[in-house]
Motif scaffolding. Structure first.
Motif, PDB file in Angstrom:
ATOM      1  N   LEU A  34      37.374  91.403   5.787  1.00  0.00           N
ATOM      2  CA  LEU A  34      36.249  92.330   5.773  1.00  0.00           C
ATOM      3  C   LEU A  34      36.868  93.719   5.804  1.00  0.00           C
ATOM      4  O   LEU A  34      37.460  94.111   6.811  1.00  0.00           O
TER       5      LEU A  34
ATOM      6  N   HIS B 185      37.204  83.059  13.418  1.00  0.00           N
ATOM      7  CA  HIS B 185      36.664  84.421  13.369  1.00  0.00           C
ATOM      8  C   HIS B 185      37.507  85.345  14.235  1.00  0.00           C
ATOM      9  O   HIS B 185      37.396  85.351  15.456  1.00  0.00           O
TER      10      HIS B 185
ATOM     11  N   PHE C  56      29.081  96.488   5.642  1.00  0.00           N
ATOM     12  CA  PHE C  56      27.635  96.627   5.792  1.00  0.00           C
ATOM     13  C   PHE C  56      27.057  97.817   5.026  1.00  0.00           C
ATOM     14  O   PHE C  56      25.856  97.901   4.850  1.00  0.00           O
TER      15      PHE C  56
ATOM     16  N   LEU D  27      21.150  85.534   2.309  1.00  0.00           N
ATOM     17  CA  LEU D  27      20.145  85.383   3.372  1.00  0.00           C
ATOM     18  C   LEU D  27      18.743  85.376   2.754  1.00  0.00           C
ATOM     19  O   LEU D  27      17.901  84.547   3.098  1.00  0.00           O
TER      20      LEU D  27
ATOM     21  N   VAL E   5      32.808  87.519  -0.600  1.00  0.00           N
ATOM     22  CA  VAL E   5      31.941  86.953   0.433  1.00  0.00           C
ATOM     23  C   VAL E   5      30.629  87.744   0.417  1.00  0.00           C
ATOM     24  O   VAL E   5      30.651  88.970   0.494  1.00  0.00           O
TER      25      VAL E   5
ATOM     26  N   GLU F  92      27.024  80.669  10.354  1.00  0.00           N
ATOM     27  CA  GLU F  92      26.925  81.683  11.400  1.00  0.00           C
ATOM     28  C   GLU F  92      28.022  81.462  12.453  1.00  0.00           C
ATOM     29  O   GLU F  92      28.469  80.323  12.654  1.00  0.00           O
ATOM     30  N   GLY F  93      28.419  82.520  13.125  1.00  0.00           N
ATOM     31  CA  GLY F  93      29.399  82.401  14.201  1.00  0.00           C
ATOM     32  C   GLY F  93      28.933  81.372  15.222  1.00  0.00           C
ATOM     33  O   GLY F  93      27.793  81.408  15.680  1.00  0.00           O
TER      34      GLY F  93
ATOM     35  N   ARG G 206      39.183  84.820   9.250  1.00  0.00           N
ATOM     36  CA  ARG G 206      38.557  86.098   8.907  1.00  0.00           C
ATOM     37  C   ARG G 206      39.113  87.218   9.776  1.00  0.00           C
ATOM     38  O   ARG G 206      39.149  87.100  11.002  1.00  0.00           O
TER      39      ARG G 206
ATOM     40  N   ASP H  87      26.768  99.116   1.860  1.00  0.00           N
ATOM     41  CA  ASP H  87      25.822  98.746   0.805  1.00  0.00           C
ATOM     42  C   ASP H  87      25.721  97.235   0.794  1.00  0.00           C
ATOM     43  O   ASP H  87      26.727  96.552   0.986  1.00  0.00           O
ATOM     44  N   VAL H  88      24.506  96.746   0.524  1.00  0.00           N
ATOM     45  CA  VAL H  88      24.335  95.301   0.372  1.00  0.00           C
ATOM     46  C   VAL H  88      25.102  94.886  -0.893  1.00  0.00           C
ATOM     47  O   VAL H  88      24.993  95.541  -1.932  1.00  0.00           O
TER      48      VAL H  88
ATOM     49  N   PHE I 213      16.055  89.106  10.870  1.00  0.00           N
ATOM     50  CA  PHE I 213      17.454  88.653  10.802  1.00  0.00           C
ATOM     51  C   PHE I 213      17.811  87.795  12.011  1.00  0.00           C
ATOM     52  O   PHE I 213      18.401  86.740  11.870  1.00  0.00           O
TER      53      PHE I 213
ATOM     54  N   ARG J 186      23.847  89.413   2.933  1.00  0.00           N
ATOM     55  CA  ARG J 186      22.390  89.575   2.881  1.00  0.00           C
ATOM     56  C   ARG J 186      21.720  89.059   1.620  1.00  0.00           C
ATOM     57  O   ARG J 186      20.616  88.497   1.714  1.00  0.00           O
ATOM     58  N   PRO J 187      22.345  89.174   0.432  1.00  0.00           N
ATOM     59  CA  PRO J 187      21.667  88.583  -0.736  1.00  0.00           C
ATOM     60  C   PRO J 187      21.472  87.070  -0.605  1.00  0.00           C
ATOM     61  O   PRO J 187      20.443  86.541  -1.050  1.00  0.00           O
TER      62      PRO J 187
ATOM     63  N   MET K  16      33.451  81.302  16.480  1.00  0.00           N
ATOM     64  CA  MET K  16      33.368  82.664  17.018  1.00  0.00           C
ATOM     65  C   MET K  16      33.310  82.620  18.544  1.00  0.00           C
ATOM     66  O   MET K  16      32.301  82.220  19.115  1.00  0.00           O
TER      67      MET K  16
ATOM     68  N   ALA L  98      28.459  84.346   3.116  1.00  0.00           N
ATOM     69  CA  ALA L  98      29.088  84.935   4.303  1.00  0.00           C
ATOM     70  C   ALA L  98      28.545  84.301   5.584  1.00  0.00           C
ATOM     71  O   ALA L  98      27.402  83.838   5.620  1.00  0.00           O
ATOM     72  N   PRO L  99      29.357  84.337   6.638  1.00  0.00           N
ATOM     73  CA  PRO L  99      28.840  83.956   7.950  1.00  0.00           C
ATOM     74  C   PRO L  99      27.747  84.936   8.381  1.00  0.00           C
ATOM     75  O   PRO L  99      27.941  86.149   8.320  1.00  0.00           O
TER      76      PRO L  99
HETATM   77  C1  LIG Z   1      22.267  89.204   9.975  1.00  0.00           C
HETATM   78  C2  LIG Z   1      23.761  89.285   9.916  1.00  0.00           C
HETATM   79  C3  LIG Z   1      24.525  88.461  10.703  1.00  0.00           C
HETATM   80  C4  LIG Z   1      25.932  88.473  10.614  1.00  0.00           C
HETATM   81  N1  LIG Z   1      26.655  87.575  11.341  1.00  0.00           N
HETATM   82  C5  LIG Z   1      27.993  87.466  11.158  1.00  0.00           C
HETATM   83  C6  LIG Z   1      28.736  86.435  11.813  1.00  0.00           C
HETATM   84  O1  LIG Z   1      28.204  85.584  12.539  1.00  0.00           O
HETATM   85  N2  LIG Z   1      30.066  86.398  11.582  1.00  0.00           N
HETATM   86  C7  LIG Z   1      30.720  87.306  10.753  1.00  0.00           C
HETATM   87  O2  LIG Z   1      31.935  87.207  10.574  1.00  0.00           O
HETATM   88  N3  LIG Z   1      30.021  88.279  10.125  1.00  0.00           N
HETATM   89  C8  LIG Z   1      28.687  88.369  10.284  1.00  0.00           C
HETATM   90  N4  LIG Z   1      27.976  89.323   9.585  1.00  0.00           N
HETATM   91  C9  LIG Z   1      28.672  90.144   8.562  1.00  0.00           C
HETATM   92  C10 LIG Z   1      28.523  89.506   7.173  1.00  0.00           C
HETATM   93  O3  LIG Z   1      29.318  88.343   7.085  1.00  0.00           O
HETATM   94  C11 LIG Z   1      28.900  90.478   6.020  1.00  0.00           C
HETATM   95  O4  LIG Z   1      30.222  90.909   6.208  1.00  0.00           O
HETATM   96  C12 LIG Z   1      27.943  91.689   5.975  1.00  0.00           C
HETATM   97  O5  LIG Z   1      26.602  91.231   5.944  1.00  0.00           O
HETATM   98  C13 LIG Z   1      28.168  92.619   4.765  1.00  0.00           C
HETATM   99  O6  LIG Z   1      28.035  91.906   3.542  1.00  0.00           O
HETATM  100  P1  LIG Z   1      26.685  91.966   2.621  1.00  0.00           P
HETATM  101  O7  LIG Z   1      26.536  93.381   2.120  1.00  0.00           O
HETATM  102  O8  LIG Z   1      27.003  91.010   1.493  1.00  0.00           O
HETATM  103  O9  LIG Z   1      25.545  91.540   3.474  1.00  0.00           O
HETATM  104  C14 LIG Z   1      26.577  89.370   9.717  1.00  0.00           C
HETATM  105  C15 LIG Z   1      25.787  90.236   8.957  1.00  0.00           C
HETATM  106  C16 LIG Z   1      24.408  90.212   9.035  1.00  0.00           C
HETATM  107  C17 LIG Z   1      23.599  91.115   8.138  1.00  0.00           C
END
Ligand SMILES: Cc1cc2nc3c(=O)[nH]c(=O)nc-3n(C[C@H](O)[C@H](O)[C@H](O)COP(=O)(O)O)c2cc1C
Length: 362
Positions: free
Chosen positions: A266, A173, A294, A322, A316, A55-56, A225, A296-297, A345, A319-320, A100, A22-23
């Motif tokens: 999303l 984005h 966001f 990351l 997508v 990342e964005g 997205r 649940d991970v 983070f 956090r896993p 973004m 994921a971004p």
């Molecule tokens: C530290 C962090 C930064 C994020 N930055 C972006 C981003 O730049 N662009 C985006 O579309 N989503 C961003 N997200 C959302 C993630 O892409 C993802 O949808 C979210 O972490 C939930 O998924 P997960 O449970 O697999 O972590 C971010 C999330 C986290 C935790």
């Protein structure tokens, strides 16, 4: 064998499995908002994701919002992204830049004093971290109808720059309350020109950006997205409303004929959005990626469940990835995972960034 480990063709890429990175904004760009060797190392470590969405990344200086976010609008930034592209390709990965434009989720202090724009002059609630502490978001200026073409052109330039840097493509984005989403949301977009009012008019800017970017670099390396109804960053879209359905149908119907690499949804929370997600998937008629937010991970179990629902072709995962540079390998083996450390983070250096151990190292 779990469906998660079946291969998948997405646009011009053959992916080894049905989950992608994921971004994730990490606020660690170097001087001039350019990626560094540290950023390249971070992405290269995660090349096993198959597809990495970065990342964005701001398509223009006006489009910057948060501290230390990378851009794709200067030569220095293109050179920085080349480090990332080369490092990921050396490990057989695929990496696309998430474009973004932060719109009103911005503070001028984080972008050398340049202005902040949004669909309308509606200030976002809450505050933004700056080098001098937290400050209210800027009150944005609404661009004139004619100026919108310039915003579209910025996305095109950034997409061309991504390709020039050797990146494999871009993801536009239009989710999570940033500029494109600000145009979609009837509580933020109060315009009375061709970009405001009806769902079709509010969808117009997103469709124009995606169309122009696809024409510039090839639709099969462009993703989009969306996060319908995701009430984040002051978004006021109403879950279950006919307006929400009409707006996102207008976006998807507008981009479906292009033949994009993928549509990434999303859907948070998934349950009330399931009907809309299914509808958009049918209309898009191409590869759909999903993330359920966001709450649940994401776990391997939830990846498998999401694939079973038939809502998407791949999941997508944020956090896993990351916290686990070799997540694909760990999930394959059913190994233990590193826990993501929320304190690191956003911003900082190697700690909580490139120092999460691989299975081999731990
Ligand atoms: C530290 C962090 C930064 C994020 N930055 C972006 C981003 O730049 N662009 C985006 O579309 N989503 C961003 N997200 C959302 C993630 O892409 C993802 O949808 C979210 O972490 C939930 O998924 P997960 O449970 O697999 O972590 C971010 C999330 C986290 C935790």
């Amino acid at each position: 064998m779990s469906r998660a480990f079946e291969s998948l063709t997405v646009g011009r890429w053959q992916l080894p499995q049905r989950f992608v990175m994921a971004p994730l904004t990490r606020n660690r760009a170097g001087a001039g908002h350019a990626p560094t060797t540290l950023n390249a190392e971070y992405y290269a470590q995660r090349a096993g994701a198959g597809l990495i969405v970065t990342e964005g990344t701001a398509p223009s200086q006006v489009g910057q919002g948060y501290l230390d976010v990378p851009g794709l609008y200067t030569d220095e930034q293109v050179a920085g992204w080349r480090l990332v592209a080369d490092a990921v390709h050396a490990r057989d990965g695929v990496v696309v830049a998430q474009l973004m434009h932060a719109g009103r989720i911005a503070h001028a202090d984080n972008k050398d004093g340049v202005e902040t724009v949004s669909a309308s002059a509606v200030q976002a609630p809450g505050e933004m971290v700056t080098a001098d502490g937290n400050k209210p978001h800027d009150v944005p200026r609404a661009p004139s109808t004619d100026e919108v073409a310039g915003l579209v052109a910025d996305f095109v330039t950034a997409a061309r720059n991504a390709v020039a840097a050797g990146l494999d493509g871009v993801e536009v984005h239009a989710a999570n309350g940033y500029l494109l989403h600000q145009f979609l949301d009837p509580t933020i977009n109060l315009r009375d020109d061709v970009y405001g009012g009806t769902p079709e008019n509010r969808a117009r800017f997103v469709v124009e950006v995606v169309t122009a970017v696809a024409e510039a670099i090839g639709a099969d390396r462009v993703g989009l997205r969306l996060s319908p109804g995701h009430q984040f960053n002051g978004v006021g879209e109403e879950l279950g409303s006919t307006d929400l359905t009409a707006t996102y149908r207008a976006v998807v119907d507008g981009v479906a004929p292009l033949g994009l690499a993928y549509l990434s949804l999303l859907a948070s929370p998934l349950e009330p959005l399931e009907t809309l997600v299914r509808d958009l998937r049918e209309r898009f008629d191409g590869i759909v990626l999903i993330n359920d937010g966001f709450g649940d991970v994401t776990s391997l179990g939830s990846v498998e469940e999401l694939l079973e629902t038939g809502l998407a072709d791949a999941v997508v995962v944020g956090r896993p990835f990351l916290a686990n540079p070799d997540l694909d390998e760990r999930w394959r083996q059913g190994a233990e995972l590193n826990e993501p450390d929320q304190a690191t983070f956003y911003g900082g250096g190697a700690e909580g960034y490139t120092d999460y151990p691989t299975l081999e190292a731990s």
